[in-house]
Design an enzyme around this catalytic site. Structure first.
Site, PDB file in Angstrom:
ATOM      1  N   GLU A 450       0.840  -1.185   0.000  1.00 16.64           N
ATOM      2  CA  GLU A 450       0.000   0.000   0.000  1.00 16.64           C
ATOM      3  C   GLU A 450       0.877   1.237   0.000  1.00 16.64           C
ATOM      4  O   GLU A 450       2.079   1.152  -0.249  1.00 16.64           O
ATOM      5  CB  GLU A 450      -0.993  -0.030   1.169  1.00 16.64           C
ATOM      6  N   GLU A 453       4.309   1.549   1.426  1.00 21.39           N
ATOM      7  CA  GLU A 453       5.338   0.787   0.713  1.00 21.39           C
ATOM      8  C   GLU A 453       5.962  -0.350   1.512  1.00 21.39           C
ATOM      9  O   GLU A 453       7.117  -0.693   1.290  1.00 21.39           O
ATOM     10  CB  GLU A 453       6.455   1.731   0.232  1.00 21.39           C
TER      11      GLU A 453
END
Length: 804
Positions: A450, A453
């Site tokens: 997401e 990272e």
């Protein structure tokens, strides 16, 4: 430390003089000690930076700690300098680096130009150094107009200490003296350091060795050895003495080129043209750029924030490369670079291109009136970054090659949203958008990573971007006559919109009242207590205990109505867990247990630390408040207050009482400026004037303005089971498995004997369903007729009891 001297006998010297008809020229001295000590970059906390507004001058400078930090050339992702600073000596009692022995002040000397002045005053009261920085708009030269003043106890000696790290490496440089300049090279990049006064002494050597000019000078405060060349690759250090009196003004020029001759010619031409002419043209370029944009928002002028706003816009433009047009790096920094190896390891730092960050920058530029820049970025995204399968990489170097190598589905969605916002509906662009939209349908909604990272799964923020991307893609498809694709995208987006709460909203969490959005869920069951291992040293935790404010993307992108009750219900947990009231105003952590930040003692992040506060999250919260008809002026003021004296808004700020050189509410050693932070400030300002978030795609908001385009069917059945048995729901809709037990929807037993689950269904659809029990390969259907229901409203609660 003195260099060894070569000795010859008087007899041999006499013989040589007789044998040769004329004296031989002295052999140039080659520096010993290669390759020198290891190399690192500098702190990510920059206080100023600049580049010419035009594209002819492909050089960028950064400032921090009172000195020059990394300089980029010929592209914005190639760093070539560790640092450039002055050294002051009295020739007998002291030798001082200006970085370490002065009090420092940085000033933006023109509110409509990236023009910075550094004033460094010696802590011993002996001297003051005043430096004004510019770049030559016609050439790749950084010019530093310097005034050196002796305040007491002169005379003093002044040296320029240059530590090149050419071509993104601190260990591959060679150097020499040529035509009164210090030249250096590493592969395709060369530099030349020149002074308008000329240098009275010049030397090149290797860092930390006996040939290091600063080491030599520090030994007895006299530069004893001068080496004409440092021909072996290593960590090159160059030192040049500048002739000064009690009050001397001169110009230092650092020029770049493809070879030493070109770099030298560039530096010389800039010196010939003079600092004043270059600086005037430099400022004029920035003045003209700002004048080409929309009027400054009233939210800015009314709050006295015009300079902050202008610097933010100039920062966004300055982060665009001048060869790969439209490619904006995330930051001209390497966070905690002082702790990162610069020995040619290929670390991109933040001078890489993320499609997510580029979306943030482009939406701010659209709001400000620079649609040309946003269009260049859209072209870059779909021409350079997009992969053949329609995906976009986590980030890339400017040429599109991978830097980091994961996949984040919001970064596949955001380019589609950007294209829609720019009304790029032509057939050629549609062909590219279709690839990305098809990729989202086939790979979503769960994402490998997401927006922070680090972790994969069902992310509210990522799913919001995916839904927005699909709805925008559907509109583009329909405009191009592809109704089949449009229907597929809308159907998929509607299903995900109906189910995002069921996938990510826990009702059994350990925080607050237990009802809130998780940061991310591994399997789409937010109540099963699955653990998540935070990939930055943050530890292993129940995913229900990890929250962020990413779910606000659901409102900002128009996927949920502003007053969505689940979004509102999650805010108390966010504020009680992540919010800190700093001296500059309220700010938020990315998520709890975040390990991405300085260590507890304030040391650089090297793999584990303590996550600090992010000013951009204050801006995101401000957009949410606006969407609900509330004021966001305080959020705008907080973001501005977080900026440093150079008007640069950081990635992170210190989150507690001032200590270890950090100030509560002020920037850390992460990334300053962060382009995303500056973009969020600009976008929030325009949103305040508009009365609603300007980034919200109207086509998405219109579809979900009533709260839903599909129905969230919440199944709950009371069923007792034995160990190894699980309950599923199946029905006549594809979303319910089309009566195929293999595709039945699993239900959660977290509230046993209630088994629960959520399925998104089209609105006003009548459907049939039943429950079944699985134990290994054995399937047992409940008895009786099929259950029947109609999907109405936004949420449909179905409470049943198992029929034996």
């Amino acid at each position: 430390m003195k260099s060894p001297k070569r000795r010859v006998s008087a007899a041999l010297l006499t013989l040589a003089l007789v044998a040769l008809p004329a004296p031989a020229a002295a052999a140039p001295a080659e520096a010993p000690g290669a390759p020198g000590t290891g190399s690192a970059w500098t702190t990510g906390g920059k206080e100023g930076f600049g580049t010419s507004a035009g594209t002819a001058s492909k050089v960028w400078f950064t400032l921090g700690q009172g000195i020059n930090h990394e300089v980029y050339y010929p592209t914005v992702d190639v760093a070539n300098v560790q640092d450039l600073q002055y050294v002051v000596s009295d020739g007998a009692g002291f030798t001082q680096l200006e970085r370490d022995h002065t009090t420092k002040q940085v000033t933006l000397i023109d509110p409509r130009s990236l023009s910075y002045r550094q004033t460094n005053t010696a802590t011993n009261g002996r001297y003051r150094i005043t430096k004004t920085h510019t770049t030559d708009p016609a050439r790749a030269t950084v010019l530093i107009q310097t005034r050196f003043e002796v305040l007491s106890g002169g005379p003093l000696q002044l040296y320029a200490l240059y530590n090149p790290s050419l071509n993104n490496s601190g260990m591959g440089d060679t150097g020499a003296t040529a035509n009164g300049q210090l030249v250096a090279s590493d592969g395709p990049v060369s530099s030349a350091l020149a002074a308008s006064t000329g240098f009275s002494k010049l030397t090149s050597g290797y860092s930390g060795s006996a040939s290091d000019g600063y080491v030599d000078l520090s030994g007895n405060h006299v530069l004893d050895a001068q080496y004409d060349s440092a021909p072996a690759s290593g960590n090159l250090v160059q030192l040049g003495q500048i002739p000064v009196g009690t009050d001397t003004t001169f110009t230092l020029a650092l020029g770049f080129g493809g070879n030493r001759a070109a770099a030298s010619a560039t530096a010389s031409a800039s010196l010939t043209g003079g600092f004043t002419a270059a600086d005037t043209a430099y400022r004029s370029g920035w003045h003209n750029y700002l004048s080409s944009l929309n009027a400054v928002p009233g939210s800015i002028t009314g709050a006295g924030l015009t300079t902050q706003y202008n610097v933010a816009l100039m920062t966004l433009k300055a982060h665009e490369d001048k060869t790969y047009l439209g490619a904006n790096v995330a930051s001209l920094t390497n966070p905690w670079g002082e702790a990162k190896d610069a020995n040619g390891t290929g670390d991109c730092g933040y001078h890489a291109v993320w499609s997510r960050d580029l979306y943030q920058v482009s939406t701010a530029q659209i709001a400000a009136g620079d649609t040309a820049a946003a269009n260049r970025s859209a072209d870059y995204l779909f021409t350079v970054q997009q992969r053949p399968d329609g995906s976009f990489p986590q980030n890339t170097r400017l040429d599109g090659t991978n830097c980091w190598t994961s996949l984040q589905l919001d970064e596949v969605a955001f380019p589609i949203v950007l294209v829609w916002q720019l009304q790029r509906f032509d057939a050629a662009m549609w062909a590219k958008v279709k690839k990305s939209a098809d990729f989202l349908v086939s790979r979503g909604p769960s994402t490998p990573q997401e927006r922070w990272e680090e972790n994969g799964g069902y992310s509210p923020s990522t799913i919001a971007a995916e839904i927005a991307g699909l709805i925008c893609a559907a509109d583009i498809a329909e405009r191009n006559g592809d109704t089949a694709s449009a229907n597929t995208y809308r159907t998929t987006a509607d299903q995900w919109q109906a189910q995002v709460t069921g996938w990510t909203f826990t009702t059994t969490g350990p925080l607050g009242d237990g009802r809130y959005f998780e940061r991310i869920d591994g399997n789409g069951n937010p109540n099963d207590g699955q653990h998540i291992f935070l990939q930055n040293g943050g530890g292993n935790h129940d995913e229900r205990a990890i929250i962020d404010a990413g779910f606000l993307e659901l409102v900002r992108l128009g996927v949920k109505p502003a007053a969505d009750p689940d979004v509102a219900a999650a805010l108390p947990e966010v504020d009680s867990t992540l919010k800190v009231n700093t001296p500059n105003g309220p700010m938020w952590y990315r998520y709890n247990h975040d390990g991405y930040g300085e260590t507890a003692s304030g040391g650089p992040y090297t793999g584990a630390g303590i996550g600090r506060l992010w000013p951009l999250l204050t801006g995101e919260r401000g957009e949410y408040e606006l969407a609900n008809g509330r004021s966001a002026s305080a959020h705008l003021a907080t973001m501005a207050a977080a900026a440093n004296p150079g008007y640069l808004i950081p990635e992170q700020v210190w989150d507690r009482a001032s200590t270890g050189g950090f100030t509560f509410g002020e920037g850390t050693g992460s990334a300053t400026p962060l382009a995303w932070s500056m973009a969020q400030f600009v976008r929030l300002a325009h949103s305040i004037d508009a009365g609603a978030p300007v980034e919200t795609p109207s086509v998405v908001k219109q579809r979900y303005a009533n709260g839903c385009a599909s129905v969230s069917a919440q199944f709950s059945v009371n069923a007792t089971t034995t160990w190894g048995q699980n309950i599923f729901v199946v029905g006549d809709r594809p979303e319910l498995g089309s009566w195929n037990p293999a595709n039945a929807v699993p239900l959660s037993s977290v509230n046993y004997p209630q088994w629960t689950g959520t399925v998104g269904l089209p609105k006003d659809t009548t459907f049939q369903y039943k429950y079944l029990r699985k134990e290994g390969d054995a399937v047992t259907w409940e008895s009786g007729a099929n259950r029947v229901a109609t999907a109405t409203g936004c949420t449909l609660a179905l409470t049943d009891t198992w029929r034996p």
